[in-house]
Motif scaffolding. Structure first.
Motif, mmCIF file in Angstrom:
data_model
loop_
_atom_site.group_PDB
_atom_site.id
_atom_site.type_symbol
_atom_site.label_atom_id
_atom_site.label_comp_id
_atom_site.label_asym_id
_atom_site.label_seq_id
_atom_site.Cartn_x
_atom_site.Cartn_y
_atom_site.Cartn_z
ATOM 1 N N MET A 1 0.881 -1.416 -0.105
ATOM 2 C CA MET A 1 -0.163 -0.118 -0.115
ATOM 3 C C MET A 1 0.978 1.137 0.064
ATOM 4 O O MET A 1 1.742 1.433 0.799
ATOM 5 N N THR A 2 0.756 2.028 -0.928
ATOM 6 C CA THR A 2 1.329 3.481 -1.036
ATOM 7 C C THR A 2 0.251 4.457 -0.728
ATOM 8 O O THR A 2 -0.908 4.372 -1.167
ATOM 9 N N VAL A 3 0.671 5.461 0.068
ATOM 10 C CA VAL A 3 -0.287 6.499 0.364
ATOM 11 C C VAL A 3 0.487 7.901 0.096
ATOM 12 O O VAL A 3 1.806 7.934 0.668
ATOM 13 N N LEU A 4 -0.330 8.721 -0.591
ATOM 14 C CA LEU A 4 0.160 10.022 -0.929
ATOM 15 C C LEU A 4 -0.802 10.951 -1.345
ATOM 16 O O LEU A 4 -2.158 10.620 -1.061
ATOM 17 N N PRO A 5 -0.529 12.252 -1.180
ATOM 18 C CA PRO A 5 -1.362 13.178 -1.504
ATOM 19 C C PRO A 5 -2.098 13.120 -2.804
ATOM 20 O O PRO A 5 -1.726 12.740 -3.626
ATOM 21 N N ALA A 6 -3.395 13.496 -2.747
ATOM 22 C CA ALA A 6 -4.396 13.497 -3.804
ATOM 23 C C ALA A 6 -3.696 13.983 -4.979
ATOM 24 O O ALA A 6 -3.969 13.521 -6.170
ATOM 25 N N SER A 7 -3.164 15.386 -4.940
ATOM 26 C CA SER A 7 -2.685 15.839 -6.081
ATOM 27 C C SER A 7 -1.159 15.409 -6.579
ATOM 28 O O SER A 7 -0.467 16.074 -7.459
ATOM 29 N N TYR A 8 -0.700 14.360 -6.099
ATOM 30 C CA TYR A 8 0.688 13.625 -6.670
ATOM 31 C C TYR A 8 0.273 12.244 -7.356
ATOM 32 O O TYR A 8 -0.870 11.764 -7.235
ATOM 33 N N GLN A 9 1.248 11.768 -8.009
ATOM 34 C CA GLN A 9 1.335 10.599 -8.557
ATOM 35 C C GLN A 9 2.225 9.832 -7.995
ATOM 36 O O GLN A 9 3.517 10.495 -7.661
ATOM 37 N N ALA B 1 4.419 8.680 1.213
ATOM 38 C CA ALA B 1 5.284 9.794 0.580
ATOM 39 C C ALA B 1 5.606 10.833 1.504
ATOM 40 O O ALA B 1 4.804 11.186 2.418
ATOM 41 N N GLU B 2 6.867 11.093 1.465
ATOM 42 C CA GLU B 2 7.460 12.001 2.409
ATOM 43 C C GLU B 2 6.769 13.250 2.466
ATOM 44 O O GLU B 2 6.594 13.830 3.675
ATOM 45 N N THR B 3 5.982 13.902 1.184
ATOM 46 C CA THR B 3 5.137 15.088 1.049
ATOM 47 C C THR B 3 3.885 15.058 2.137
ATOM 48 O O THR B 3 3.600 15.886 2.661
ATOM 49 N N LEU B 4 3.215 14.036 2.260
ATOM 50 C CA LEU B 4 2.176 13.578 2.997
ATOM 51 C C LEU B 4 2.724 13.705 4.449
ATOM 52 O O LEU B 4 1.760 14.387 5.329
ATOM 53 N N ALA B 5 3.756 13.251 4.902
ATOM 54 C CA ALA B 5 4.029 12.988 5.940
ATOM 55 C C ALA B 5 4.330 14.588 6.885
ATOM 56 O O ALA B 5 4.545 14.493 8.051
ATOM 57 N N GLU B 6 4.447 15.539 5.913
ATOM 58 C CA GLU B 6 4.802 16.727 6.480
ATOM 59 C C GLU B 6 3.371 17.547 6.868
ATOM 60 O O GLU B 6 3.472 18.536 7.314
ATOM 61 N N ASP B 7 2.370 16.926 6.581
ATOM 62 C CA ASP B 7 1.051 17.585 6.974
ATOM 63 C C ASP B 7 0.661 17.223 8.407
ATOM 64 O O ASP B 7 0.956 16.252 8.865
ATOM 65 N N GLU B 8 0.219 18.234 9.197
ATOM 66 C CA GLU B 8 -0.300 18.100 10.372
ATOM 67 C C GLU B 8 -1.503 17.272 10.472
ATOM 68 O O GLU B 8 -1.810 16.523 11.397
#
Length: 169
Positions: free
Chosen positions: A56-64, A113-120
């Motif tokens: 399972m990968t989990v990433l922001p909706a606006s990413y691929q 995804a690293e970018t999602l981990a930055e979200d509060e």
């Protein structure tokens, strides 16, 4: 109902969350728009096939997903998008395409995804196409214990260029 399993798990672990109901939506970007939440905070779940094993990968909706980066991360020759036929048996209580990012509830390893981990806070499908859950990323990380990597791209438009470009984040 899928959301019951997830809510029970969160309640048992004293996690604060909000259930958001919305009209039927089938893409993460559509869900973000209908629920008025930034596409960066809406987490989409993408199941990948890594040498025959589902992950399972989990990433922001606006990413691929960048499959070449995943190949490097996994040290694998074959990483591709899993088909519904390959993964639906793992999620018997979920509508196809609405799996929550809790692979630990479905015996599946989770990569964020690293970018999602930055979200509060993050919001994600609750197992169906009309409900999502919003909670702190810190609680999600504590409950799921995902591995965090850089493996996604964000679609951006370049000024004066009508075609889409991809930028690694």
């Amino acid at each position: 109902m899928p959301v019951k399993k997830l809510k029970a798990f969160l309640d048992e672990n004293d996690v604060k969350y909000t259930v958001i109901r919305h009209s039927s939506a089938f893409t993460a970007q559509e869900i973000a728009a209908k629920s008025h939440i930034s596409g960066k905070e809406v987490a989409k779940t993408v199941i990948v096939n890594v040498d025959g094993k589902m992950a399972m990968t989990v990433l922001p909706a606006s990413y691929q997903v960048d499959f070449e980066l995943l190949k490097d991360i996994f040290g694998s020759q074959h990483v591709n998008l899993a088909t519904e036929a390959e993964f639906q048996r793992f999620f018997p209580d979920c509508e196809i395409g609405a799996m929550p990012p809790f692979g630990n509830l479905y015996d599946m390893e989770v990569f964020v995804a690293e970018t999602l981990a930055e979200d509060e806070e993050i919001a994600f499908n609750a197992g169906n196409h009309t409900e999502m859950i919003k909670m702190s990323y810190a609680d999600f990380e504590r409950m799921v214990e995902p591995r965090v990597f850089k493996f996604s791209w964000k679609t951006v438009s370049m000024p004066g260029d009508p075609s889409e470009r991809w930028a690694i984040e």
